[in-house]
Write a protein that holds these residues in place. Sequence first.
Motif, PDB file in Angstrom:
ATOM      1  N   UNK A 149       4.185  10.166   8.970  1.00 30.32           N
ATOM      2  CA  UNK A 149       4.296  11.320   9.868  1.00 30.32           C
ATOM      3  C   UNK A 149       5.083  12.460   9.245  1.00 30.32           C
ATOM      4  N   UNK A 150       6.091  12.126   8.474  1.00 27.79           N
ATOM      5  CA  UNK A 150       6.970  13.150   7.911  1.00 27.79           C
ATOM      6  C   UNK A 150       6.458  13.771   6.618  1.00 27.79           C
ATOM      7  N   UNK A 151       5.534  13.117   5.928  1.00 25.65           N
ATOM      8  CA  UNK A 151       5.185  13.600   4.593  1.00 25.65           C
ATOM      9  C   UNK A 151       3.720  13.945   4.358  1.00 25.65           C
ATOM     10  N   UNK A 164      -3.671   6.635  -4.121  1.00 26.70           N
ATOM     11  CA  UNK A 164      -3.484   5.379  -3.427  1.00 26.70           C
ATOM     12  C   UNK A 164      -3.194   4.278  -4.439  1.00 26.70           C
ATOM     13  N   UNK A 165      -2.061   3.587  -4.251  1.00 32.52           N
ATOM     14  CA  UNK A 165      -1.672   2.496  -5.143  1.00 32.52           C
ATOM     15  C   UNK A 165      -1.517   1.231  -4.307  1.00 32.52           C
ATOM     16  N   UNK A 221       0.863  -1.181   0.000  1.00 27.86           N
ATOM     17  CA  UNK A 221       0.000   0.000   0.000  1.00 27.86           C
ATOM     18  C   UNK A 221       0.900   1.231   0.000  1.00 27.86           C
ATOM     19  N   UNK A 222       0.835   1.967  -1.107  1.00 29.31           N
ATOM     20  CA  UNK A 222       1.689   3.138  -1.287  1.00 29.31           C
ATOM     21  C   UNK A 222       0.809   4.358  -1.492  1.00 29.31           C
ATOM     22  N   UNK A 223       1.173   5.434  -0.832  1.00 25.69           N
ATOM     23  CA  UNK A 223       0.489   6.713  -1.023  1.00 25.69           C
ATOM     24  C   UNK A 223       1.423   7.588  -1.842  1.00 25.69           C
ATOM     25  N   UNK A 248       6.586  11.789  -4.772  1.00 25.45           N
ATOM     26  CA  UNK A 248       6.982  11.062  -3.565  1.00 25.45           C
ATOM     27  C   UNK A 248       6.110   9.818  -3.416  1.00 25.45           C
ATOM     28  N   UNK A 249       6.740   8.738  -2.959  1.00 26.37           N
ATOM     29  CA  UNK A 249       6.028   7.495  -2.697  1.00 26.37           C
ATOM     30  C   UNK A 249       6.221   7.142  -1.230  1.00 26.37           C
TER      31      UNK A 249
END
Length: 80
Positions: free
Chosen positions: A41-43, A52-53, A23-25, A30-31
């Motif tokens: 938290x950082x991105x 959403x991939x 599950x990649x946002x 950016x991935x």
Amino acid sequence: MAGLATTAIVELNQTANRFKSSIVIRIDNKFIDAKSILGLSLTLLGNQSYRLEIHGPDEAEAREAMLAVFNKHGLSVESA
């Protein structure tokens, strides 16, 4: 720094970790691995649009669950 509420980040992470699928946002170029609490938290920022991939054996269920969390927190998301 205006980030998402901690509850949204934790809920996205916990939901992603329930599934075997990747599950990649995606945000622009950016991935972010949704299973990484630090990456989330950082991105993640509330005023962005996300993509959403999801790929894997339980991707249909994962997609439904993740979209529900994004919608619950009023986050703009599209699903690939």
